[in-house]
Design an enzyme around this catalytic site. Structure first.
Site, short mmCIF file in Angstrom:
data_model
loop_
_atom_site.label_atom_id
_atom_site.label_comp_id
_atom_site.label_asym_id
_atom_site.label_seq_id
_atom_site.Cartn_x
_atom_site.Cartn_y
_atom_site.Cartn_z
N GLU A 392 -4.64 -1.66 -8.51
CA GLU A 392 -3.17 -1.81 -8.77
C GLU A 392 -2.95 -2.31 -10.11
O GLU A 392 -2.00 -1.74 -10.83
CB GLU A 392 -2.41 -2.61 -7.57
CG GLU A 392 -2.38 -1.83 -6.21
CD GLU A 392 -3.78 -1.93 -5.52
OE1 GLU A 392 -3.74 -1.42 -4.43
OE2 GLU A 392 -4.61 -2.76 -6.00
N HIS A 461 1.35 -2.03 5.94
CA HIS A 461 1.42 -0.92 5.58
C HIS A 461 2.99 -0.52 5.99
O HIS A 461 3.31 0.73 6.11
CB HIS A 461 0.83 0.39 6.40
CG HIS A 461 -0.70 0.09 5.89
ND1 HIS A 461 -1.47 -0.86 6.43
CD2 HIS A 461 -1.22 0.95 5.12
CE1 HIS A 461 -2.77 -0.55 6.05
NE2 HIS A 461 -2.70 0.44 5.26
#
Length: 671
Positions: A392, A461
């Site tokens: 990321e 999530h």
């Protein structure tokens, strides 16, 4: 070298004047000058905070550097906004230097992104001359222990990028010695990155440094492959003006480093080889001393920045300032949000060859875990749409480098819950680049981030994290709630020359969550754009109810739009729903109009309420519209727990919904 020496001595002798923290290059001059002399104007460089001699080698004058040292108005690099030796430069005849932060090791990722962009332009045939630009990334050896440097190295060797990592090893990281910080130096560490050529050089010896840089630059320029050059250098100055060497270094250590000073070593070489006489060297020392003193006096007398320059350059101007195109063209077909995003990216890639799209799983085989990139790699090729590792930080930070070389990157973080390792680059590099470079290097980056709960996604999530991102200045944030807005905002965000984070609610992607059918809309035409910062009334109240004082405004975004619209069905004509669509810039005018129109307001968010963006909206309303309120502003959101539970029943208990909202509306209507 004499110039650098006299600059350091001048700064140290005038500590009250040189009040802003700074580092100097004393001890590092040989390798920095060798590198600065050999870079070309079509190259790119990512210096770090001790690289003043690198800048002198490129051709910058002491006066130019001193203006930044003293934070003066005429500081070309940053207008008095950034530290000494933090250049941002776009001058003819000089290598290009995008904004670099002070965070050690951080520059490795944007610099590698520059090399990534250069390779892409070569692959696509965008460089129509015989120049072969390279990137020089300067790092201290201690910074190589940073995890983000590893991500940069990994990408550079995997894709064989034209970048030279120059490692200056002086054995110290402030007061932390090398044996406390690492088990190997950068040269040894780089052996683990297959495909990284490695070299060593002695930073005490200018001739050896020059020849090593010559060889390294030739390799990277001609082979178009990465190389790491590790150079052992003494540290003769202080870590910074605020952390002085005598506080933590022994007399023996200081003496050993002084014995390796490259300046007397070069003088000895010149004398031994008959290049110069002692008198000529003395004349150089005297001449440079006068030049430095004169430059310093002029820099001290230079004007301070005007206070009214403070707010300049947070963002670069955007070309999209009004809605255009057709939102609902005749004979159009309804599409779900995820397909609207796919079609927007398809049109972007078809129209803009400088656009690239990359991230985890967006490439050819899967086309995104939500199929949001399906078919794009097949259509536009693996050079333009491709997978990356789970990195990321690299995904976010590389966009700064890609943008600096003229590309328009779109990247995807697979889930908002995993953005945190990329936030370092977002905050330190992307958000500050336009402001600290005085508009020379805005970062044109579109960062797509699926967000939100959608039924059993669990704690990693399902989270909403927009408040954390909105706390960062210099970043724009959009949050579409339907297919038409998704396409119009996504394309406008791509055209915006600033970093834009696009939060895309997973629960709205396919309208499978009950009550979200209206997230499907007619697909807008190819010209459709929505300017960032414009809210939309998603559901109007009836004028009769408003006039009778029987109405409530619900100000929301994302999934909140559907909770609000569904709850509104129970209060015929009394509820007006304002969909913010863009969270920064925020359409405060539309918010205040809702307050003045209805006098009763609910701010609805999916995030936990405590310390949320929604509460800041309530605070702005209280400050600017207090006299229009008939009741306290209500803020409604998720329960303040650390994560979204996996169990669907617990998730339902945590989140807002139309039933909970209806109770709040009913209570507020009674005021």
């Amino acid at each position: 070298m004499q110039t650098a020496r006299h600059m350091a001595e001048t700064y140290d002798a005038n500590r009250q004047i040189c009040k802003y923290v700074h580092s100097t290059s004393r001890g590092h001059e040989a390798i920095q000058l060798a590198a600065g002399f050999q870079l070309q104007e079509y190259d790119y460089a990512a210096p770090y905070y001790r690289d003043e001699s690198l800048l002198l080698g490129m051709g910058y004058a002491p006066y130019q550097l001193m203006l930044q040292l003293l934070a003066k108005a005429d500081d070309y690099f940053s207008g008095g906004r950034s530290y000494y030796s933090h250049p941002s430069a776009k001058l003819a005849g000089f290598p290009k230097i995008p904004h670099q932060s002070s965070a050690t090791g951080m520059q490795a990722i944007p610099a590698t992104g520059m090399a990534q962009g250069i390779k892409y332009k070569e692959t696509m045939g965008f460089l129509h001359n015989h120049q072969k630009p390279i990137v020089l990334c300067s790092l201290g050896d201690g910074s190589v222990t940073e995890g983000e440097v590893s991500e940069a190295f990994q990408f550079a060797v995997l894709h064989q990028l034209p970048i030279l990592y120059l490692i200056q090893d002086n054995d110290w990281g402030i007061s932390v010695s090398a044996d406390e910080a690492r088990s190997m130096d950068a040269y040894e560490y780089a052996a683990g990155f297959k495909g990284m050529k490695r070299m060593r050089a002695n930073g005490t010896n200018f001739v050896e440094c020059y020849l090593a840089v010559e060889e390294a630059v030739a390799y990277v320029r001609n082979k178009r492959k990465p190389l790491l050059l590790h150079v052992k250098v003494p540290l003769l100055g202080h870590h910074t003006s605020g952390v002085r060497k005598e506080w933590y270094r022994s007399p023996e250590d200081l003496a050993e480093h002084a014995s390796r000073d490259p300046l007397p070593h070069l003088e000895h070489y010149l004398l031994q080889n008959g290049v110069a006489t002692a008198e000529e060297l003395a004349a150089i020392a005297e001449e440079t001393a006068h030049e430095v003193a004169d430059a310093f006096a002029h820099a001290v007398a230079a004007p301070e920045p005007a206070p009214d320059t403070l707010l300049l350059h947070e963002f670069a101007p955007t070309p999209v300032t009004e809605e255009r195109g057709q939102r609902s063209p005749a004979n159009g077909r309804k599409v779900v949000m995820v397909d609207a995003a796919l079609y927007a990216m398809d049109e972007i890639l078809a129209t803009h060859p400088e656009a690239v799209f990359y991230g985890q799983d967006v490439g050819r085989r899967l086309g995104g875990v939500f199929r949001e990139a399906a078919t794009l790699a097949e259509k536009y090729g693996d050079a333009r749409v491709f997978n990356t590792a789970i990195q990321e930080a690299y995904l976010v930070g590389s966009t700064a480098g890609m943008s600096a070389v003229g590309l328009k990157p779109v990247v995807e973080i697979q889930f908002a819950d995993y953005i945190w390792s990329g936030v370092n680059q977002l905050v330190v590099e992307l958000s500050k680049s336009c402001y600290l470079s005085m508009g020379k290097y805005p970062v044109q980056a579109l960062i797509r981030v699926p967000i939100g709960a959608y039924g059993g996604g669990g704690p990693y999530h399902s989270g909403c994290i927009e408040s954390s991102i909105l706390a960062v200045r210099g970043i724009k944030v959009i949050y579409p709630s339907n297919a038409a807005d998704m396409k119009g905002l996504l394309k406008a965000a791509f055209l915006d020359p600033n970093p834009v984070v696009c939060f895309e609610h997973k629960g709205l992607y396919w309208s499978k969550v009950p009550g979200t059918e209206e997230a499907k809309t007619i697909e807008p035409d190819e010209e459709y754009l929505i300017p960032l910062g414009k809210a939309n009334v998603a559901l109007p109240a009836e004028e009769r109810q408003v006039k009778e004082g029987n109405s409530v405004a619900v100000i929301t975004y994302g999934m909140g739009v559907y909770w609000a619209k569904n709850a509104a069905q129970r209060f015929k004509g009394s509820i007006e729903v304002l969909d913010l669509r863009t969270l920064n810039p925020l359409d405060e005018t539309a918010i205040y109009e809702q307050v003045k129109r209805h006098n009763k307001v609910i701010i609805l968010t999916e995030e936990p309420v405590t310390n949320s963006f929604a509460q800041t909206i309530a605070g702005r309303i209280a400050q600017n519209c207090f006299e229009y309120l008939d009741a306290p502003v209500r803020v409604m959101g998720a329960a303040s727990v650390p994560a979204v539970p996996l169990n669907i029943g617990l998730e339902r208990e945590m989140l807002p919904n139309e039933d909970k909202l209806a109770k709040e509306i009913e209570s507020l209507l009674k005021w």
